[in-house]
Structures are given as C-alpha cells and as structure tokens.
Design an enzyme around this catalytic site. Structure first.
Site, PDB file in Angstrom:
ATOM      1  N   ARG A 166       0.844  -1.193   0.000  1.00 25.02           N
ATOM      2  CA  ARG A 166       0.000   0.000   0.000  1.00 25.02           C
ATOM      3  C   ARG A 166       0.882   1.247   0.000  1.00 25.02           C
ATOM      4  O   ARG A 166       1.861   1.325   0.734  1.00 25.02           O
ATOM      5  CB  ARG A 166      -0.922   0.022   1.232  1.00 25.02           C
TER       6      ARG A 166
ATOM      7  N   ARG B 233       2.472   1.037  10.292  1.00 24.07           N
ATOM      8  CA  ARG B 233       1.921   1.480   9.002  1.00 24.07           C
ATOM      9  C   ARG B 233       3.050   1.519   7.988  1.00 24.07           C
ATOM     10  O   ARG B 233       3.803   2.496   7.902  1.00 24.07           O
ATOM     11  CB  ARG B 233       1.268   2.860   9.149  1.00 24.07           C
TER      12      ARG B 233
ATOM     13  N   GLU C 206      -6.187  -0.954  15.655  1.00 25.72           N
ATOM     14  CA  GLU C 206      -6.814  -1.976  14.799  1.00 25.72           C
ATOM     15  C   GLU C 206      -5.787  -3.016  14.364  1.00 25.72           C
ATOM     16  O   GLU C 206      -4.701  -2.674  13.888  1.00 25.72           O
ATOM     17  CB  GLU C 206      -7.419  -1.321  13.560  1.00 25.72           C
TER      18      GLU C 206
ATOM     19  N   SER D  34     -10.040  -6.695  10.756  1.00 25.41           N
ATOM     20  CA  SER D  34     -11.371  -6.199  10.439  1.00 25.41           C
ATOM     21  C   SER D  34     -12.089  -7.254   9.623  1.00 25.41           C
ATOM     22  O   SER D  34     -11.464  -8.134   9.030  1.00 25.41           O
ATOM     23  CB  SER D  34     -11.304  -4.873   9.667  1.00 25.41           C
TER      24      SER D  34
ATOM     25  N   ARG E 161       1.182  -6.097  12.586  1.00 23.25           N
ATOM     26  CA  ARG E 161       0.489  -5.501  13.736  1.00 23.25           C
ATOM     27  C   ARG E 161       0.315  -6.516  14.867  1.00 23.25           C
ATOM     28  O   ARG E 161       0.348  -6.140  16.048  1.00 23.25           O
ATOM     29  CB  ARG E 161      -0.854  -4.931  13.295  1.00 23.25           C
TER      30      ARG E 161
END
Length: 419
Positions: free
Chosen positions: A259, A274, A346, A349, A386
């Site tokens: 990303r 991130r 987070e 999800s 994460r």
C-alpha cells in the site's frame, strides 16, 4: 456495484445510504439524469429503427412493382445516418452510467452505527490490559535492542515505511501464519497462496477502484500490486456460476501486501505499524444472501479466537457508516491493546459486502427463480506486522526479551524471543 434497477426505482434509499456515509450525492444525481437521457434515447432509437424497417419494406415493394425508389432510398440513408448518431449518444450514455455506478458505494445495513470515524461503537472489551512492574517499551525500542527490527537499513535500501525483520522475529512471523492457518482450516476455510499482481478488472471488481486508486502500486503495464489478498480471492470465481448447494465457499489466502499509504504522511511513522509492505492471512467467503450474517459472525469469531489464543487484550468495534470502505455494508474491527502506545489499535477487520462485489465480478449462483448474485465477506485472520507488535508489547519482560505466547511455542520452537 449496486443493482441498477434498485437505484433507478429507489433513489431515496440510495440517497439515504449516502447521507449515512457522509458521501456526496452528486454521482447519484448525475446517474438519474443520465439514466433519464438513456431511456429517452433508447425510445428514440427504437422508433427510428422501426421507421427504417418500414421504409426498407416500402422500397422493396416499389422495386418489385418496377417503380423508382431513389428518393425513398436517399431518405432511408439519411435516416440511417441519424440512427448512427443517436446510437453513439446512447453508447456514451450507457458507458457513463457504468462509470457513475462504479463510483457509488454500498448501502450500509440498518444496524450499522450512525456517524463517522469517531462514532464507531465499542461492543466489548476482552482481557485485562497488560500491566508491568517496569516501564513498558514500544515495539521499536524492543526490536532495536534485540536487533530483530531494522528500520534504518531498510530506509537506505527501500525508503521510508519499510523494515527488516530478523532472527527470532522471523520465526515468530512464520509461526503466526501456521497458527492462523490451523485455526481457519478447522472452520472450513481452504488455504490459498494467491497472486499479488492483478489486472485492473480485479481492482474494480472488488470495489477498490476507483475510490482507493491512490493507495495502489502499479506496474509500468498498468497492473496492480494488491493491498490485501481479498482482491485475488474475490476474483477466484469472477464470471462464474456457483452451485447453491456448495455455498458457502470459504478461502484463506496468505500473501504479501503493498500500500502506498497515500494521505498518511506523518501518521504512524514510527516502527512497523503502518508500512508499505506487510504480510496478511485473509479469510474470504462466497455465500447465499441468507448465509451472510452467519458468515460475518463466524469470521469475527475466528479473529477473536486468534487474539485470545495469543493472550492479547482487545476490543470489538462496530464501525460507523461514515467510516466504511466503499464495498462494505457492515464492518467490525478488532483492536489490540498496545502497552507501548497506551491505546487500542486496529489489528483485524471483517466486512459484509452483500452482493456489491459479486455484481462487479459477475459471480452468480443458480436459484429456482433464475441466476442471483452471491454475497461476499472478508476478514483478516492475522495482520502479521500488527500482531507482532501486539505480542512484543504485551509479552515483554523487564530484561527486554519477549515471552512467546504458549499457543505459538510449538511453531516457534522456543519460549522467548531473545534476538
């Protein structure tokens, strides 16, 4: 993609869905205007084609009777030219309608909380937040001290937001992947190693294009590196008919993900929270509409089972309508407690995308009343980076080493991470 008939016949429902998302209604307004134009053009073109057919029949009759039909033939050619012009306008209208439909996000389900990013609802907290008789460190300080995370050298090689994982942390990553696969396979998910380079069609099919296009890495040929294996898993049955009695079809795909993190400048720049490249184990389900709610709860329960097995405190959050991604009609997040940051972040999800993606991908099943689109759902089993952060920060020791959660020890081959 929404059902075009539903948008046309229930524009107020779509408008209300966009209001709940906090999304502009300009695409819907233009869609309705262009759709009205398309219908008028369709009526006009059909009438002109009928007129041309009658004229051609009349010309044939005059010729058969030995009469001159030159004037009628000229008029028919002129009519044909006008038809071509209107057909071009009709094709342009239909193409524009498709573009507009692609830009309209899914409609949130009725039980999705109202509001934006700050209005998501915490459903429950599980496990007590970790406490220490020493000052806890964050994953960066722990990783640098043990020489298992190297961000500085990665920056020299690849730039910002990259990292080397080394030593015991590599073993921990591989252990997490196998641990996750063992859990999801027991729930009926078939393991998959998917391609991470896909064509634009797959990105549009899953709803990441056009809305998230700025976050995607492209090759010089225009192909895309995926930001999640949801994309190739969803495309697995593109343009296919599935048999109803085989549903749900469940897959678990492990892949590297990429990303650009466009728009995240200056946000979470420390460590590996991130980054531009990360690994993830993703669940994906193709199911009947009536199975979707149960599949969503199953996927969420798997995510919780993983975190509980890793002895990580977490909370479950129902995401508000204004914070949903374009394909999602409902979404849960699991947020792990990060002692080094003193906040929940987070880590997984899961989303119910209803038939939004299936319409774009043309993935259907055979029903008694004819073909219907399947429902698709996705969820993260383990976002490896994460989850590693959560393990490091929650299981750290005073001497800077890290206890390996009991559930992972048979995979790691040791009880602690020491370098």
């Amino acid at each position: 993609m929404l059902d075009v008939k539903m948008v046309r016949s229930n524009p107020d429902q779509v408008r209300e869905g966009l209001r709940r998302r906090g999304a502009p209604t300009s695409s819907l307004d233009e869609f309705l205007a262009v759709e009205e134009q398309r219908r008028a053009l369709t009526t006009e073109v059909e009438a002109m084609r009928a007129e041309r057919k009658r004229a051609s029949e009349a010309i044939g009759a005059r010729r058969k009777a030995g009469e001159d039909a030159a004037a009628e033939m000229a008029a028919t050619r002129e009519l044909g030219d006008r038809i071509k012009g209107r057909e071009a306008e009709l094709s342009a209208s239909e193409a524009r309608l498709h573009e507009l439909l692609l830009s309209i996000p899914n409609i949130p389900l009725a039980d999705v909380p109202e509001g934006g990013e700050d209005d998501s609802v915490v459903l429950r907290e599980v496990g007590e937040r970790s406490s220490f008789d020493f000052e806890p460190k964050d994953h960066v300080d722990l990783g640098v001290a043990l020489d298992v995370i190297d961000i500085e050298r990665a920056a020299k090689v690849s730039g910002a937001r990259f990292a080397y994982l080394k030593g015991d942390l590599v073993l921990l990553e591989l252990a997490l992947v196998r641990y996750g696969f063992d859990i999801v396979m027991a729930k009926g998910f078939r393991p998959v190693l998917p391609p991470v380079l896909v064509r634009e069609e797959a990105m549009y099919g899953t709803g990441f294009f056009p809305t998230d296009e700025q976050s995607i890495y492209r090759t010089t040929d225009g192909d895309c590196l995926v930001g999640t294996s949801e994309v190739p898993l969803a495309g697995l049955h593109m343009d296919e008919f599935l048999e109803a009695d085989t549903l749900p079809l469940r897959y678990a795909g492990f892949s590297s993900c990429f990303r650009r993190e466009a728009g995240a400048a200056g946000k979470d720049t420390r460590g590996i929270l991130r980054v531009h490249q990360f690994d993830k184990l993703e669940m994906f389900s193709f199911c009947l509409p009536e199975q979707a709610e149960g599949e969503h709860e199953l996927i969420r329960s798997v995510e919780e089972e993983v975190l509980q097995g890793l002895e990580i405190p977490y909370r479950v959050v129902a995401i508000a309508a204004g914070d949903l991604g374009a394909p999602a009609a409902k979404k849960y997040d699991c947020e792990a407690w990060m002692p080094g940051q003193q906040r929940y972040r987070e880590v997984t999800s899961c989303s119910n995308c209803t038939d939004y993606q299936a319409r774009r991908l043309n993935c259907r099943y055979r029903a008694e009343k004819g073909p219907r689109f399947v429902y698709t759902l996705n969820g993260t089993t383990i976002a490896v980076g994460r989850t590693i952060i959560a393990i490091m920060e929650n299981h750290q020791r005073a001497d800077g080493t890290i206890t390996v959660p009991e559930a992972l020890r048979r995979y790691v081959g040791k009880d602690s991470i020491e370098g």
